[in-house]
Design a protein around this motif. Structure first.
Motif, mmCIF file in Angstrom:
data_model
loop_
_atom_site.group_PDB
_atom_site.id
_atom_site.type_symbol
_atom_site.label_atom_id
_atom_site.label_comp_id
_atom_site.label_asym_id
_atom_site.label_seq_id
_atom_site.Cartn_x
_atom_site.Cartn_y
_atom_site.Cartn_z
ATOM 1 N N SER A 72 -18.105 101.463 -15.899
ATOM 2 C CA SER A 72 -17.458 102.277 -14.865
ATOM 3 C C SER A 72 -15.941 102.152 -14.888
ATOM 4 N N ALA A 73 -15.448 101.084 -15.498
ATOM 5 C CA ALA A 73 -13.999 100.903 -15.637
ATOM 6 C C ALA A 73 -13.491 101.395 -16.987
ATOM 7 N N GLY A 74 -14.369 102.023 -17.761
ATOM 8 C CA GLY A 74 -13.963 102.562 -19.045
ATOM 9 C C GLY A 74 -14.164 101.635 -20.222
ATOM 10 N N GLY A 75 -14.795 100.493 -19.996
ATOM 11 C CA GLY A 75 -15.023 99.541 -21.070
ATOM 12 C C GLY A 75 -16.414 99.648 -21.658
ATOM 13 N N VAL A 76 -16.666 98.840 -22.665
ATOM 14 C CA VAL A 76 -17.988 98.767 -23.299
ATOM 15 C C VAL A 76 -18.306 97.312 -23.578
ATOM 16 N N ILE A 77 -19.574 97.045 -23.821
ATOM 17 C CA ILE A 77 -19.981 95.724 -24.305
ATOM 18 C C ILE A 77 -20.113 95.769 -25.821
ATOM 19 N N VAL A 78 -20.779 96.823 -26.290
ATOM 20 C CA VAL A 78 -20.926 97.083 -27.723
ATOM 21 C C VAL A 78 -20.420 98.495 -27.971
ATOM 22 N N ASP A 79 -19.585 98.674 -28.990
ATOM 23 C CA ASP A 79 -18.985 99.991 -29.210
ATOM 24 C C ASP A 79 -19.919 100.923 -29.975
ATOM 25 N N LYS A 80 -19.449 102.141 -30.252
ATOM 26 C CA LYS A 80 -20.295 103.156 -30.877
ATOM 27 C C LYS A 80 -20.704 102.778 -32.296
ATOM 28 N N ASP A 81 -20.003 101.816 -32.897
ATOM 29 C CA ASP A 81 -20.352 101.355 -34.232
ATOM 30 C C ASP A 81 -21.275 100.145 -34.200
ATOM 31 N N GLY A 82 -21.708 99.773 -33.014
ATOM 32 C CA GLY A 82 -22.627 98.655 -32.883
ATOM 33 C C GLY A 82 -21.969 97.292 -32.900
ATOM 34 N N LYS A 83 -20.655 97.245 -32.711
ATOM 35 C CA LYS A 83 -19.942 95.974 -32.751
ATOM 36 C C LYS A 83 -19.533 95.539 -31.340
ATOM 37 N N PRO A 84 -19.634 94.254 -31.028
ATOM 38 C CA PRO A 84 -19.193 93.761 -29.718
ATOM 39 C C PRO A 84 -17.714 94.077 -29.502
ATOM 40 N N ASN A 85 -17.380 94.548 -28.294
ATOM 41 C CA ASN A 85 -15.984 94.866 -27.991
ATOM 42 C C ASN A 85 -15.749 94.699 -26.494
ATOM 43 N N VAL A 86 -16.073 93.514 -25.999
ATOM 44 C CA VAL A 86 -16.054 93.290 -24.557
ATOM 45 C C VAL A 86 -14.792 92.580 -24.078
ATOM 46 N N ASP A 87 -13.968 92.082 -24.992
ATOM 47 C CA ASP A 87 -12.743 91.377 -24.592
ATOM 48 C C ASP A 87 -11.585 92.372 -24.560
ATOM 49 N N THR A 88 -11.621 93.274 -23.574
ATOM 50 C CA THR A 88 -10.651 94.360 -23.473
ATOM 51 C C THR A 88 -10.111 94.451 -22.043
ATOM 52 N N PRO A 89 -8.967 95.102 -21.848
ATOM 53 C CA PRO A 89 -8.441 95.288 -20.492
ATOM 54 C C PRO A 89 -9.401 96.071 -19.599
ATOM 55 N N GLU A 90 -10.100 97.043 -20.178
ATOM 56 C CA GLU A 90 -11.040 97.847 -19.377
ATOM 57 C C GLU A 90 -12.198 96.996 -18.881
ATOM 58 N N ALA A 91 -12.781 96.213 -19.774
ATOM 59 C CA ALA A 91 -13.885 95.342 -19.370
ATOM 60 C C ALA A 91 -13.415 94.328 -18.332
ATOM 61 N N LEU A 92 -12.194 93.821 -18.512
ATOM 62 C CA LEU A 92 -11.638 92.859 -17.553
ATOM 63 C C LEU A 92 -11.487 93.498 -16.183
ATOM 64 N N ALA A 93 -11.026 94.746 -16.152
ATOM 65 C CA ALA A 93 -10.877 95.436 -14.865
ATOM 66 C C ALA A 93 -12.225 95.562 -14.160
ATOM 67 N N GLY A 94 -13.275 95.852 -14.929
ATOM 68 C CA GLY A 94 -14.598 95.968 -14.328
ATOM 69 C C GLY A 94 -15.109 94.653 -13.791
ATOM 70 N N LEU A 95 -14.980 93.591 -14.572
ATOM 71 C CA LEU A 95 -15.443 92.281 -14.123
ATOM 72 C C LEU A 95 -14.651 91.814 -12.911
ATOM 73 N N GLU A 96 -13.347 92.093 -12.901
ATOM 74 C CA GLU A 96 -12.523 91.653 -11.773
ATOM 75 C C GLU A 96 -12.856 92.384 -10.482
ATOM 76 N N GLU A 97 -13.389 93.579 -10.561
ATOM 77 C CA GLU A 97 -13.858 94.231 -9.331
ATOM 78 C C GLU A 97 -14.903 93.357 -8.643
ATOM 79 N N LEU A 98 -15.776 92.760 -9.442
ATOM 80 C CA LEU A 98 -16.837 91.914 -8.886
ATOM 81 C C LEU A 98 -16.301 90.550 -8.461
ATOM 82 N N THR A 99 -15.491 89.926 -9.309
ATOM 83 C CA THR A 99 -14.988 88.596 -8.944
ATOM 84 C C THR A 99 -14.101 88.652 -7.707
ATOM 85 N N LYS A 100 -13.276 89.687 -7.618
ATOM 86 C CA LYS A 100 -12.422 89.835 -6.430
ATOM 87 C C LYS A 100 -13.269 90.131 -5.193
ATOM 88 N N GLY A 101 -14.369 90.835 -5.391
ATOM 89 C CA GLY A 101 -15.264 91.112 -4.275
ATOM 90 C C GLY A 101 -15.829 89.836 -3.678
#
Length: 440
Positions: A226-255
């Motif tokens: 929902s924040a524009g990130g992915v866990i695994v990208d369209k090529d099947g490779k992990p790509n979760v250490d990104t600013p977008e993924a961080l923004a999504g996780l921080e919505e929950l941690t800040k909550g």
């Protein structure tokens, strides 16, 4: 698909199915698969007689009626329900143990959609000839994709699932607040209700499923997507250490840090959250479609009958992205009476059975026409947001080592939500772990 019963759905002939196709990691790569054939080869679907149906605990009370309808018409091919635990992880464990022992105790398996690749690659379930299932083209295309491994059919989708935002319509109306489409709007609505409505004093703002189990993988995935990130990208490779993924996780941690998400929610699975919402302890609640029927019950179990509404999940800049859930029925490679198993699956996948199921349980169907059935849309107003949720849903990583992958996701997310690991570090650690689990 909810994960306490171990829980997917959709509508119309949809070109969007392409957006929900299997991730590349599910279609190729060596991450533990056992060759191109995947599961047991199609064919040998022979034998008639009694069969067993292994399924997660039925909390709706309706499954026995569905099975009884089959048994009444098939007295020599009766189905015996083998009820497994309510927790999805425990269900999978029992199914895996049964398969590893090559036991015929389970004939038909009610599987979470994310298990298909693992069970097929290990040859625990049979590859199914599509001509044995004539109604596949009437199902929502994306749900059929969940039942495939390397473009071959191994199961039939029976229920689908998309996450929904349940909210207290009565309290929002009293506060003059609108139904939110973003996280910021949801938090603002909470403040408005809590400050303007005396009855809402002390009420929690929001909760989803945050216990360390499959539901946390779903909630984490939804926050990231929902924040524009992915866990695994369209090529099947992990790509979760990104600013977008961080923004999504921080919505929950800040909550959790602010109290918008109650501390008790760290223990919530589907049922704990549902009960809290029904008891009037939450203003907003993320859950699956089955909650609609439970929250609408007039037997005294729900305190919010007629007081709640359903909307799309909130996102960062607009409506969020649901994880694709649901359940597919597969045939154990070690089952007896496989021809009966085929007929039973077709029976349960039929339009009539799926319509009866949604009417009784509010679970999302996979039969496309049911989303536009006037009688159903009148009875279940949530079908419109549910349809949108499913059409825009993203699959969790479709990989053979899914159990290891989801465990890694849960550990990283839970550590961050519990304030044990900073969100950025949690994502960095998760990226490293996933890179070792998902190989090309």
């Amino acid at each position: 698909m909810r994960f306490e019963r171990s829980h997917t759905r959709k509508a119309v002939a949809l070109a969007v199915a392409g957006s929900l196709v299997l991730l590349a990691s599910a279609c190729g790569g060596d991450d533990g698969s056992k060759g191109d054939t995947g599961g047991a080869a199609a064919g040998a679907l022979e034998g008639r007689g009694p069969i067993t149906f292994a399924t997660g605990k039925d909390t709706s009370g309706f499954l026995p009626k569905q099975v009884a309808a089959w048994n009444a018409d098939h007295p020599t091919e009766k189905v015996e329900v083998k009820e497994l635990p309510e927790n999805a992880n425990d269900q999978r464990q029992q199914m895996v143990q049964n398969a590893q022992n090559q036991s015929d105790a389970f004939s038909v398996l009610n599987m979470d959609v994310v298990w298909t690749s693992e069970f097929a690659a290990n040859k625990w379930i049979l590859q199914l000839p599509e001509d044995k299932f004539p109604d596949l083209d009437k199902l929502v295309p994306a749900t059929v994709e969940t039942a495939k491994y390397r473009d071959k059919l191994y199961a039939v989708p029976i229920t689908s699932d998309g996450g929904l935002l349940y909210y207290r319509k009565d309290l929002l109306d009293q506060a003059g607040a609108k139904v939110p489409t973003t996280w910021d709007e949801m938090l603002a609505a909470c403040l408005a209700v809590q400050s303007k409505v005396p009855a809402a004093k002390g009420m929690g703002c929001y909760a989803g499923q945050f216990e360390k189990y499959e539901g946390l993988t779903v909630n984490f995935s939804e926050a990231v997507n929902s924040a524009g990130g992915v866990i695994v990208d369209k090529d099947g490779k992990p790509n979760v250490d990104t600013p977008e993924a961080l923004a999504g996780l921080e919505e929950l941690t800040k909550g959790f840090q602010s109290g918008a998400i109650p501390k008790a929610a760290i223990t919530y699975k589907e049922e704990e959250g549902r009960r809290a919402f029904q008891e009037g302890k939450l203003l907003f609640h993320r859950n699956w479609p089955y909650v609609y029927a439970k929250a609408s019950a007039t037997d005294g179990s729900s305190k919010i009958v007629g007081k709640f509404g359903v909307a799309a999940l909130p996102g960062k800049t607009g409506p969020g992205v649901s994880s694709l859930g649901g359940h597919d029925y597969a045939i154990s490679a070690f089952a007896k009476n496989k021809a009966t198993a085929v007929d039973f699956i077709n029976f349960m996948a039929s339009e009539a059975r799926q319509k009866a199921n949604i009417q009784a349980t509010s679970q999302a169907p996979t039969w496309a026409s049911l989303y536009d059935d006037p009688a159903l849309t009148s009875q279940f107003p949530y079908l419109a947001p549910l349809k949108a949720s499913i059409l825009g849903a993203q699959p969790r990583p479709r990989v053979v080592k899914y159990n290891d992958v989801t465990t890694a996701i849960q550990e990283a997310a839970y550590s961050a939500l519990s304030n044990k690991t900073p969100p950025k570090q949690a994502l960095t650690d998760l990226q490293t772990k996933l890179s070792s689990l998902i190989t090309q």
